[in-house]
Each structure stands twice: as C-alpha cells, then as structure tokens.
Motif scaffolding. Structure first.
Motif, PDB file in Angstrom:
ATOM      1  N   PRO A 181       0.815  -1.214   0.000  1.00 50.69           N
ATOM      2  CA  PRO A 181       0.000   0.000   0.000  1.00 50.69           C
ATOM      3  C   PRO A 181       0.851   1.268   0.000  1.00 50.69           C
ATOM      4  CG  PRO A 181       0.071  -0.944   2.207  1.00 50.69           C
ATOM      5  CD  PRO A 181       0.815  -1.896   1.301  1.00 50.69           C
ATOM      6  N   LEU A 182       0.495   2.204  -0.859  1.00 53.36           N
ATOM      7  CA  LEU A 182       1.094   3.528  -0.860  1.00 53.36           C
ATOM      8  C   LEU A 182       0.027   4.474  -0.304  1.00 53.36           C
ATOM      9  CD1 LEU A 182       3.340   5.542  -1.668  1.00 53.36           C
ATOM     10  CD2 LEU A 182       2.273   5.661  -3.930  1.00 53.36           C
ATOM     11  N   PHE A 183       0.158   4.864   0.958  1.00 55.45           N
ATOM     12  CA  PHE A 183      -0.886   5.614   1.649  1.00 55.45           C
ATOM     13  C   PHE A 183      -0.982   7.051   1.148  1.00 55.45           C
ATOM     14  CE2 PHE A 183       0.326   2.530   5.094  1.00 55.45           C
ATOM     15  CZ  PHE A 183      -0.850   1.802   5.048  1.00 55.45           C
ATOM     16  N   VAL A 184      -2.202   7.519   1.005  1.00 50.25           N
ATOM     17  CA  VAL A 184      -2.471   8.925   0.683  1.00 50.25           C
ATOM     18  C   VAL A 184      -3.698   9.343   1.488  1.00 50.25           C
ATOM     19  CG1 VAL A 184      -3.061  10.604  -1.108  1.00 50.25           C
ATOM     20  CG2 VAL A 184      -1.563   8.686  -1.660  1.00 50.25           C
ATOM     21  N   GLY A 185      -3.614  10.443   2.231  1.00 43.10           N
ATOM     22  CA  GLY A 185      -4.758  10.930   2.982  1.00 43.10           C
ATOM     23  C   GLY A 185      -5.826  11.462   2.044  1.00 43.10           C
ATOM     24  N   ALA A 186      -7.094  11.112   2.322  1.00 36.89           N
ATOM     25  CA  ALA A 186      -8.181  11.501   1.423  1.00 36.89           C
ATOM     26  C   ALA A 186      -9.198  12.419   2.076  1.00 36.89           C
ATOM     27  CB  ALA A 186      -8.898  10.247   0.914  1.00 36.89           C
ATOM     28  N   ASP A 187      -8.991  12.781   3.328  1.00 35.21           N
ATOM     29  CA  ASP A 187      -9.988  13.580   4.029  1.00 35.21           C
ATOM     30  C   ASP A 187      -9.510  15.020   4.193  1.00 35.21           C
ATOM     31  OD1 ASP A 187     -12.425  13.908   5.147  1.00 35.21           O
ATOM     32  OD2 ASP A 187     -11.891  13.141   7.115  1.00 35.21           O
ATOM     33  N   TYR A 188     -10.430  15.863   4.611  1.00 40.55           N
ATOM     34  CA  TYR A 188     -10.087  17.255   4.884  1.00 40.55           C
ATOM     35  C   TYR A 188      -9.196  17.335   6.120  1.00 40.55           C
ATOM     36  CZ  TYR A 188     -12.953  17.602   9.071  1.00 40.55           C
ATOM     37  OH  TYR A 188     -13.441  17.447  10.336  1.00 40.55           O
ATOM     38  N   GLN A 189      -8.472  18.428   6.294  1.00 40.07           N
ATOM     39  CA  GLN A 189      -7.590  18.597   7.443  1.00 40.07           C
ATOM     40  C   GLN A 189      -8.246  19.539   8.451  1.00 40.07           C
ATOM     41  OE1 GLN A 189      -4.683  16.789   7.733  1.00 40.07           O
ATOM     42  NE2 GLN A 189      -5.494  15.793   5.909  1.00 40.07           N
ATOM     43  N   GLY A 190      -9.314  19.105   9.081  1.00 37.32           N
ATOM     44  CA  GLY A 190     -10.034  19.930  10.044  1.00 37.32           C
ATOM     45  C   GLY A 190      -9.674  19.570  11.469  1.00 37.32           C
ATOM     46  N   VAL A 258       2.415   3.671 -15.695  1.00 38.01           N
ATOM     47  CA  VAL A 258       1.259   2.901 -15.245  1.00 38.01           C
ATOM     48  C   VAL A 258       0.000   3.731 -15.465  1.00 38.01           C
ATOM     49  CG1 VAL A 258       2.601   1.670 -13.494  1.00 38.01           C
ATOM     50  CG2 VAL A 258       1.449   3.799 -12.883  1.00 38.01           C
ATOM     51  N   TYR A 259      -1.151   3.105 -15.224  1.00 36.66           N
ATOM     52  CA  TYR A 259      -2.425   3.813 -15.329  1.00 36.66           C
ATOM     53  C   TYR A 259      -3.110   3.762 -13.974  1.00 36.66           C
ATOM     54  CZ  TYR A 259      -7.116   5.074 -16.854  1.00 36.66           C
ATOM     55  OH  TYR A 259      -8.335   5.682 -16.994  1.00 36.66           O
ATOM     56  N   VAL A 260      -3.406   4.935 -13.428  1.00 39.83           N
ATOM     57  CA  VAL A 260      -4.087   5.025 -12.134  1.00 39.83           C
ATOM     58  C   VAL A 260      -5.579   5.163 -12.405  1.00 39.83           C
ATOM     59  CG1 VAL A 260      -4.262   6.267  -9.958  1.00 39.83           C
ATOM     60  CG2 VAL A 260      -2.046   6.108 -11.130  1.00 39.83           C
ATOM     61  N   ALA A 261      -6.349   4.148 -12.010  1.00 43.61           N
ATOM     62  CA  ALA A 261      -7.775   4.119 -12.347  1.00 43.61           C
ATOM     63  C   ALA A 261      -8.609   5.009 -11.446  1.00 43.61           C
ATOM     64  CB  ALA A 261      -8.295   2.687 -12.274  1.00 43.61           C
ATOM     65  N   ASP A 262      -8.165   5.236 -10.221  1.00 41.86           N
ATOM     66  CA  ASP A 262      -8.951   5.989  -9.239  1.00 41.86           C
ATOM     67  C   ASP A 262      -8.002   6.883  -8.450  1.00 41.86           C
ATOM     68  OD1 ASP A 262     -10.734   6.913  -7.344  1.00 41.86           O
ATOM     69  OD2 ASP A 262     -10.899   5.008  -6.277  1.00 41.86           O
ATOM     70  N   ILE A 263      -7.840   8.131  -8.897  1.00 39.00           N
ATOM     71  CA  ILE A 263      -6.878   9.051  -8.289  1.00 39.00           C
ATOM     72  C   ILE A 263      -7.380   9.530  -6.929  1.00 39.00           C
ATOM     73  CG2 ILE A 263      -5.809  11.336  -8.502  1.00 39.00           C
ATOM     74  CD1 ILE A 263      -5.688  10.891 -11.500  1.00 39.00           C
ATOM     75  N   ILE A 264      -6.502   9.502  -5.937  1.00 38.98           N
ATOM     76  CA  ILE A 264      -6.849   9.936  -4.584  1.00 38.98           C
ATOM     77  C   ILE A 264      -6.689  11.449  -4.428  1.00 38.98           C
ATOM     78  CG2 ILE A 264      -6.317   9.667  -2.140  1.00 38.98           C
ATOM     79  CD1 ILE A 264      -5.100   6.909  -2.876  1.00 38.98           C
ATOM     80  N   GLU A 265      -5.565  11.969  -4.913  1.00 39.53           N
ATOM     81  CA  GLU A 265      -5.277  13.388  -4.724  1.00 39.53           C
ATOM     82  C   GLU A 265      -6.302  14.264  -5.445  1.00 39.53           C
ATOM     83  OE1 GLU A 265      -1.269  11.247  -4.864  1.00 39.53           O
ATOM     84  OE2 GLU A 265      -3.221  11.117  -5.837  1.00 39.53           O
ATOM     85  N   GLU A 266      -6.489  15.461  -4.947  1.00 35.94           N
ATOM     86  CA  GLU A 266      -7.395  16.406  -5.597  1.00 35.94           C
ATOM     87  C   GLU A 266      -6.607  17.201  -6.635  1.00 35.94           C
ATOM     88  OE1 GLU A 266      -9.728  20.268  -4.118  1.00 35.94           O
ATOM     89  OE2 GLU A 266     -10.554  18.412  -3.305  1.00 35.94           O
ATOM     90  N   ILE A 267      -6.760  16.804  -7.894  1.00 35.85           N
ATOM     91  CA  ILE A 267      -6.085  17.459  -9.013  1.00 35.85           C
ATOM     92  C   ILE A 267      -7.164  18.008  -9.942  1.00 35.85           C
ATOM     93  CG2 ILE A 267      -4.507  17.159 -10.960  1.00 35.85           C
ATOM     94  CD1 ILE A 267      -3.325  14.750  -9.462  1.00 35.85           C
ATOM     95  N   GLU A 268      -7.124  19.293 -10.189  1.00 36.01           N
ATOM     96  CA  GLU A 268      -8.153  19.924 -11.003  1.00 36.01           C
ATOM     97  C   GLU A 268      -7.950  19.577 -12.472  1.00 36.01           C
ATOM     98  OE1 GLU A 268     -10.241  24.341 -11.236  1.00 36.01           O
ATOM     99  OE2 GLU A 268      -8.075  24.177 -10.902  1.00 36.01           O
ATOM    100  N   SER A 269      -9.040  19.154 -13.135  1.00 37.07           N
ATOM    101  CA  SER A 269      -8.948  18.810 -14.549  1.00 37.07           C
ATOM    102  C   SER A 269      -9.741  19.762 -15.440  1.00 37.07           C
ATOM    103  CB  SER A 269      -9.443  17.381 -14.793  1.00 37.07           C
ATOM    104  OG  SER A 269     -10.824  17.269 -14.489  1.00 37.07           O
ATOM    105  N   GLN A 270     -10.865  20.304 -14.917  1.00 39.56           N
ATOM    106  CA  GLN A 270     -11.696  21.221 -15.690  1.00 39.56           C
ATOM    107  C   GLN A 270     -12.163  22.363 -14.789  1.00 39.56           C
ATOM    108  OE1 GLN A 270     -14.674  19.344 -18.438  1.00 39.56           O
ATOM    109  NE2 GLN A 270     -14.039  17.454 -17.427  1.00 39.56           N
ATOM    110  N   ARG A 271     -12.368  23.499 -15.412  1.00 36.54           N
ATOM    111  CA  ARG A 271     -12.801  24.676 -14.655  1.00 36.54           C
ATOM    112  C   ARG A 271     -13.803  25.452 -15.495  1.00 36.54           C
ATOM    113  NH1 ARG A 271      -7.896  28.215 -13.498  1.00 36.54           N
ATOM    114  NH2 ARG A 271      -7.277  26.331 -12.351  1.00 36.54           N
ATOM    115  N   TRP A 272     -14.846  25.949 -14.843  1.00 34.75           N
ATOM    116  CA  TRP A 272     -15.874  26.740 -15.506  1.00 34.75           C
ATOM    117  C   TRP A 272     -15.746  28.174 -15.046  1.00 34.75           C
ATOM    118  CZ3 TRP A 272     -21.848  26.170 -14.489  1.00 34.75           C
ATOM    119  CH2 TRP A 272     -22.558  26.792 -15.534  1.00 34.75           C
TER     120      TRP A 272
END
Length: 304
Positions: A181-190, A258-272
C-alpha cells in the motif's frame, strides 16, 4: 431466473427482462476490493486466521514488532504467515475503482429481491454467479477479454493498472494478495474528528491499526525501518472514508509508466468561468520507486 452470457440479459423464467448485466471491463468479483459498511472495519476472513496456540501467539507478537524468528523456527514461521493471509469472507458489496461505484452481490438475494433492487435503482451494478440457487445460466463458448481490469489488469495500451483501496478491509485484502500500500490521505484537514493510525510492516506483510497514541506502532507518518504509516483524522458527517492507498504490485520498477484508475489526490482537470471545477479521476503516471508521479496538465477552461 435465467442469464444468457451472449446477450447479457438476466430474465425471469417467463422471459421478462430483469436487467442487462454487463461490465465493459469484464471484471471478476474476486478481484474487486471489499467495501464494508464502515470504512474502518477490518477485513473479515475465514477461520484460518484465528490464533490456534502458543506458537501462533508467539509469531503474531514477532509480526507486531516487525521482527524475524530464530532460524530453527523459520519453516513454521513461513507456514504461519501463509495461513495468516487467510481467505476473505464474501461481502455484500465491493468497490470498483474504475467506475468509483459499488457492486452488490446479488447471490445473497432472491429473484423478487433482485427485481426490487433494480426497480429502485436501474443503474445498480450486480454480481451474480451460477452458485445462485434460483439461477440457470445458458452455456455458451467464448474467449476471455485479454485486457481485463482487476487487481492484475492492464490497459489496451499495455500499461499496468494501479488500483486504489478506499477502506481498511480493502488495504488488508490487497496486502494478502501481495501488493504494497502507498498511503495517501483523502480527508479534509479539520480540527473535528477521530484519529486512526494505519501501518504496513513489509517484513511480516501485515497491516496494523490503532486509535490510541500509547499503542501505535511505527512512525506517525511516512516510512521508517520497513514500516510505512499514515495518520488520518475523520469526521463521519463529512466524508465516507479518509483512508486511501494505491496498491502497488511487486513487478513494476522505477521509471515504469502505469495507469491510475482511481486518483486519490485532488487534481483539477476542468474549470468553468462561473466558478465550478472538477477533479481528475484517472490518469497515466510514472512509478518512481517511492511514489506515483501523476501527469498534471493545465485545467481545461470552459466558458459559458
């Protein structure tokens, strides 16, 4: 009920359609990741996992301390580690990282209950096998899809697919299959929430977890002495799971794409231009040996 693999139709015995069951990636149930009702429920496994004597307890304590036994105990130790991998018990639902949806085990429901599930949610994903006592499968011959996407899947371009575990049980399941496992935090930092420290010991190939600071094993975060850990905080009212990990196979080397099927990090792809934005859900990446470097591009700007 009857199911025709050629048409993918699940029908009543009278021929009325219940649902077309078809996965474009031809995933298999045993390769999906367990999704318990609570993200921090541990993996449920069969009775082989029970400690059965003093030797089992001795080896368990060594694993907790990430220590190796004496050479005279090595054969028994290896046998114990293999038994401790266990076989996961079947879950009511599992998680598909490619679609970010849960798949329901329809083998646990009757025909009338399956029909009701489909009526409530026509888009529901179902797993059904010939083990269902009310099901008849029409036998056909066909070839397996050679780019099946499971734990060991590859894309049509030949890239290994990195799957994402989003529960404690899924991480444990992946480790038992031989993934790191390569751990990545997925929750807010509250400030509000409960804590959980999750550690992976590479020598013993076990996952440990603890909520009490006084009993935590390994570093509070990062890697040290063969132990990788992450500390997460969670507010149940805000997010279904703060814990996520990329499951890294042992046959990729630094520099591999490699191909990451489900990205954990919040990376912006589109903006309106009216203020909305959308995150990147999947992408190619490069394995460095320590982390996944995901391709980052300027977000696509939409105006309207």
């Amino acid at each position: 009920m009857q199911y025709d693999p050629a048409t993918k139709r699940l029908e009543t015995n009278d021929g009325d359609l219940i649902k077309v069951i078809s996965c474009p990636l031809e995933k298999k149930w045993e390769e999906l990741m367990p999704m318990p009702e609570k993200w921090d429920d541990p993996l449920r496994v069969d009775d082989k996992m029970k400690l059965q004597g003093e030797e089992d307890v001795h080896f368990f304590m060594l694993a907790q301390a990430d220590q190796e036994p004496e050479e005279s105990e090595r054969a028994a130790w290896l046998s114990w580690k293999e038994r401790m991998r266990g076989k996961p018990k079947d879950y009511l639902k599992k998680y598909c990282g490619s679609c970010q949806k849960c798949v329901v085990n329809a083998n646990k429901f009757s025909e009338s209950q399956i029909s009701a599930l489909v009526q409530v949610n026509p888009e529901i994903c179902l797993h059904l096998s010939s083990e269902h006592p009310e099901l008849t499968v029409k036998r056909t011959t066909g070839e397996e899809n050679d780019w099946e996407c499971g734990y060991q899947g590859i894309t049509q371009q030949g890239l290994p697919i990195i799957q994402t575990a989003r529960s404690l049980a899924a991480i444990e399941d992946g480790v038992r299959r031989g993934y790191r496992p390569l751990f990545v935090g997925a929750d807010y930092q509250g400030d509000v929430g409960n804590k959980l420290c999750v550690s992976y010991c590479s020598k013993a190939n076990v996952v440990l977890y603890e909520r009490d600071f006084r009993a935590m094993f390994g570093p509070m975060g990062g890697s040290k002495n063969g132990v990788s850990s992450i500390m997460v905080r969670h507010d149940d009212a805000r997010h279904p799971s703060p814990l996520a990990a990329y499951m890294i196979p042992d046959d990729i080397t630094p520099g591999d794409r490699v191909y990451v099927a489900d990205i954990i990090e919040e990376i912006e792809s589109q903006r309106w231009n009216q203020g909305d934005s959308w995150r990147l859900t999947s992408s190619e990446a490069v394995w460095t040996g320590e982390k996944l470097e995901i391709e980052r591009r300027e977000p696509v700007m939409m105006v309207g």
